[in-house]
Design an enzyme around this catalytic site. Structure first.
Site, PDB file in Angstrom:
ATOM      1  N   ASP A  36      26.285   9.296 -17.708  1.00 54.86           N
ATOM      2  CA  ASP A  36      25.194   9.994 -17.237  1.00 54.86           C
ATOM      3  C   ASP A  36      24.121   9.615 -18.220  1.00 54.86           C
ATOM      4  O   ASP A  36      23.912   9.974 -19.595  1.00 54.86           O
ATOM      5  CB  ASP A  36      25.233  11.560 -17.281  1.00 54.86           C
ATOM      6  CG  ASP A  36      26.184  12.043 -16.245  1.00 54.86           C
ATOM      7  OD1 ASP A  36      25.708  11.572 -14.884  1.00 54.86           O
ATOM      8  OD2 ASP A  36      27.142  12.628 -16.107  1.00 54.86           O
ATOM      9  N   MET A  38      20.030   9.665 -19.156  1.00 54.52           N
ATOM     10  CA  MET A  38      18.982  10.805 -18.619  1.00 54.52           C
ATOM     11  C   MET A  38      17.700  10.416 -19.899  1.00 54.52           C
ATOM     12  O   MET A  38      17.916  10.129 -20.842  1.00 54.52           O
ATOM     13  CB  MET A  38      19.263  12.154 -19.002  1.00 54.52           C
ATOM     14  CG  MET A  38      20.644  12.565 -18.169  1.00 54.52           C
ATOM     15  SD  MET A  38      20.968  14.155 -18.614  1.00 54.52           S
ATOM     16  CE  MET A  38      22.215  14.466 -17.608  1.00 54.52           C
ATOM     17  N   HIS A  67      25.111   6.507 -13.978  1.00 55.82           N
ATOM     18  CA  HIS A  67      24.371   7.162 -13.088  1.00 55.82           C
ATOM     19  C   HIS A  67      22.863   7.302 -13.859  1.00 55.82           C
ATOM     20  O   HIS A  67      22.889   8.116 -15.048  1.00 55.82           O
ATOM     21  CB  HIS A  67      25.072   8.469 -13.107  1.00 55.82           C
ATOM     22  CG  HIS A  67      24.411   9.608 -12.323  1.00 55.82           C
ATOM     23  ND1 HIS A  67      24.632  10.968 -12.043  1.00 55.82           N
ATOM     24  CD2 HIS A  67      23.131   9.362 -11.414  1.00 55.82           C
ATOM     25  CE1 HIS A  67      23.529  11.648 -11.490  1.00 55.82           C
ATOM     26  NE2 HIS A  67      22.613  10.604 -11.291  1.00 55.82           N
ATOM     27  N   MET A  69      19.520   8.837 -14.262  1.00 55.48           N
ATOM     28  CA  MET A  69      18.650   9.866 -14.101  1.00 55.48           C
ATOM     29  C   MET A  69      17.385   9.275 -14.571  1.00 55.48           C
ATOM     30  O   MET A  69      16.965  10.083 -15.819  1.00 55.48           O
ATOM     31  CB  MET A  69      19.135  11.155 -14.432  1.00 55.48           C
ATOM     32  CG  MET A  69      20.335  11.750 -13.598  1.00 55.48           C
ATOM     33  SD  MET A  69      21.338  12.800 -13.944  1.00 55.48           S
ATOM     34  CE  MET A  69      22.530  11.822 -14.984  1.00 55.48           C
ATOM     35  N   MET A 136      24.432  14.957  -5.167  1.00 59.46           N
ATOM     36  CA  MET A 136      24.296  15.881  -6.361  1.00 59.46           C
ATOM     37  C   MET A 136      24.850  17.245  -5.857  1.00 59.46           C
ATOM     38  O   MET A 136      24.450  17.820  -4.807  1.00 59.46           O
ATOM     39  CB  MET A 136      23.014  16.134  -7.037  1.00 59.46           C
ATOM     40  CG  MET A 136      22.482  14.658  -7.697  1.00 59.46           C
ATOM     41  SD  MET A 136      23.645  14.003  -9.091  1.00 59.46           S
ATOM     42  CE  MET A 136      23.849  15.383 -10.328  1.00 59.46           C
ATOM     43  N   PHE A 142      22.150  18.674 -16.480  1.00 63.45           N
ATOM     44  CA  PHE A 142      23.062  19.480 -17.385  1.00 63.45           C
ATOM     45  C   PHE A 142      24.468  19.163 -16.775  1.00 63.45           C
ATOM     46  O   PHE A 142      24.608  19.624 -15.566  1.00 63.45           O
ATOM     47  CB  PHE A 142      22.738  20.753 -17.695  1.00 63.45           C
ATOM     48  CG  PHE A 142      21.286  20.609 -18.518  1.00 63.45           C
ATOM     49  CD1 PHE A 142      21.036  20.391 -19.861  1.00 63.45           C
ATOM     50  CD2 PHE A 142      20.053  20.628 -17.773  1.00 63.45           C
ATOM     51  CE1 PHE A 142      20.144  20.428 -20.534  1.00 63.45           C
ATOM     52  CE2 PHE A 142      18.707  20.610 -18.294  1.00 63.45           C
ATOM     53  CZ  PHE A 142      18.658  20.474 -19.779  1.00 63.45           C
ATOM     54  N   GLY A 143      25.437  19.518 -17.626  1.00 59.77           N
ATOM     55  CA  GLY A 143      26.731  19.634 -17.125  1.00 59.77           C
ATOM     56  C   GLY A 143      27.104  20.950 -17.250  1.00 59.77           C
ATOM     57  O   GLY A 143      26.219  21.794 -17.659  1.00 59.77           O
ATOM     58  N   ASP A 174      28.746  14.562  -7.145  1.00 56.29           N
ATOM     59  CA  ASP A 174      28.650  14.917  -8.799  1.00 56.29           C
ATOM     60  C   ASP A 174      28.015  16.063  -9.264  1.00 56.29           C
ATOM     61  O   ASP A 174      27.137  16.503  -8.586  1.00 56.29           O
ATOM     62  CB  ASP A 174      27.718  13.677  -9.194  1.00 56.29           C
ATOM     63  CG  ASP A 174      27.549  13.609 -10.599  1.00 56.29           C
ATOM     64  OD1 ASP A 174      28.183  14.368 -11.416  1.00 56.29           O
ATOM     65  OD2 ASP A 174      26.847  12.763 -11.151  1.00 56.29           O
ATOM     66  N   GLY A 175      28.912  16.846  -9.995  1.00 60.52           N
ATOM     67  CA  GLY A 175      28.195  18.097 -10.558  1.00 60.52           C
ATOM     68  C   GLY A 175      28.909  19.439 -10.155  1.00 60.52           C
ATOM     69  O   GLY A 175      28.914  19.532  -9.081  1.00 60.52           O
ATOM     70  N   GLY A 176      29.379  20.005 -10.989  1.00 66.35           N
ATOM     71  CA  GLY A 176      29.899  21.515 -10.934  1.00 66.35           C
ATOM     72  C   GLY A 176      31.106  21.532  -9.853  1.00 66.35           C
ATOM     73  O   GLY A 176      31.647  22.392  -9.383  1.00 66.35           O
TER      74      GLY A 176
HETATM   75  C1  DX5 Z   1      24.364  15.867 -13.957  1.00 65.02           C
HETATM   76  C2  DX5 Z   1      25.344  14.990 -14.244  1.00 65.02           C
HETATM   77  C3  DX5 Z   1      26.903  15.264 -14.052  1.00 65.02           C
HETATM   78  C4  DX5 Z   1      27.567  16.567 -14.598  1.00 65.02           C
HETATM   79  C5  DX5 Z   1      29.100  16.424 -14.587  1.00 65.02           C
HETATM   80  O1  DX5 Z   1      23.281  15.640 -14.252  1.00 65.02           O
HETATM   81  O2  DX5 Z   1      25.008  13.856 -13.239  1.00 65.02           O
HETATM   82  O3  DX5 Z   1      27.660  14.028 -14.027  1.00 65.02           O
HETATM   83  O4  DX5 Z   1      27.018  16.778 -15.663  1.00 65.02           O
HETATM   84  O5  DX5 Z   1      29.396  17.649 -15.252  1.00 65.02           O
HETATM   85  P1  DX5 Z   1      29.922  18.940 -14.581  1.00 65.02           P
HETATM   86  O6  DX5 Z   1      31.213  18.451 -13.813  1.00 65.02           O
HETATM   87  O7  DX5 Z   1      30.277  19.738 -15.962  1.00 65.02           O
HETATM   88  O8  DX5 Z   1      28.994  19.520 -13.749  1.00 65.02           O
HETATM   89 ZN    ZN Z   2      26.392  12.163 -13.054  1.00 69.81          ZN
END
Ligand code: DX5
Ligand code: ZN
Length: 211
Positions: A36, A38, A67, A69, A136, A142-143, A174-176
């Site tokens: 990721d 950013m 990825h 961002m 997403m 954020f993770g 991706d995410g959560g």
């Molecule tokens: C968020 C990221 C994700 C994410 C994955 O901006 O793109 O890749 O952090 O982590 P979890 O599974 O903890 O959401």
């Molecule tokens: Zn990601």
């Protein structure tokens, strides 16, 4: 039989021990590592750059799924490609000619991906230019956030559109994503499961992707 590609994200892993994170990913049987990137502008956080991708390239043969961002991904594509990325995903909301950048990523030999934030409507026209369509499940940045179930509907629509138009893109989410969410997403048609915090707290929970 592989049900989905498992792509653990190293975002939240201890940055002083990323090699340790890579070894956990390798021993889980996952095929991809999700990186990721950013810029502190497109999202309210700053993470990794091309140097990390180059370093990862030297320490693993796994597919590096980058990825971006970034508000201006076109300014950095060459650097990530030259660092050894295997796939590069940019956002539909980025400030650039997205179609041109997707084409450039492909021409340089990487898989090209298009990501959308939860509130963004899919631009179906762009899907004919992509190898990966990334939905997403959280607000990017954020993770460790909670999955937004609306992402499942987008997966269903992406699958339907792909079948109807005989396209080839893979559907990534991706995410959560925790185990139960991942299972539901695969049932809905997801081909790639990106997971960070849930994976590292219990890598074996994600075996369901692999067999
Ligand atoms: C968020 C990221 C994700 C994410 C994955 O901006 O793109 O890749 O952090 O982590 P979890 O599974 O903890 O959401
Ligand atoms: Zn990601």
């Amino acid at each position: 039989m592989v049900k989905a590609i498992l792509a653990p994200s190293i975002l939240l892993y201890d940055n002083c021990d990323l090699v340790g994170g890579v070894r956990i990913i390798e021993s889980s049987g996952a095929q991809w590592i999700h990186v990721d990137v950013m810029d502190g502008h497109f999202v309210d956080n700053i993470s990794f750059g091309p140097k990390l991708v180059a370093d990862l390239r030297r320490c693993t043969d796994l597919f590096l799924d980058v990825h971006l961002m970034l508000t201006h991904p076109h300014q950095y594509l060459t650097r990530f490609i030259e660092a050894g990325a295997d796939g590069i995903t940019i956002h539909q909301e980025a400030s650039c000619n997205v179609e041109d950048q997707l084409r450039l990523i492909r021409e340089r030999g990487c898989l090209c991906g298009l990501a959308i934030k939860p509130e963004t409507a899919l631009n179906f026209e762009l899907l004919k230019f992509v190898d990966i369509a990334l939905i997403m499940g959280v607000q990017p940045g954020f993770g460790g956030q909670t999955f937004m179930p609306e992402a499942c509907d987008k997966v269903l629509r992406l699958r339907e559109f792909r079948d109807k138009n005989i396209l080839q893109y893979k559907i990534s989410v991706d995410g959560g994503i925790r185990e139960n969410v991942g299972r539901n997403l695969i049932a809905a048609g997801a081909d790639i499961i990106v997971t960070g915090s849930a994976f590292f707290s219990s890598p074996q929970d994600f075996c369901f992707c692999l067999n």
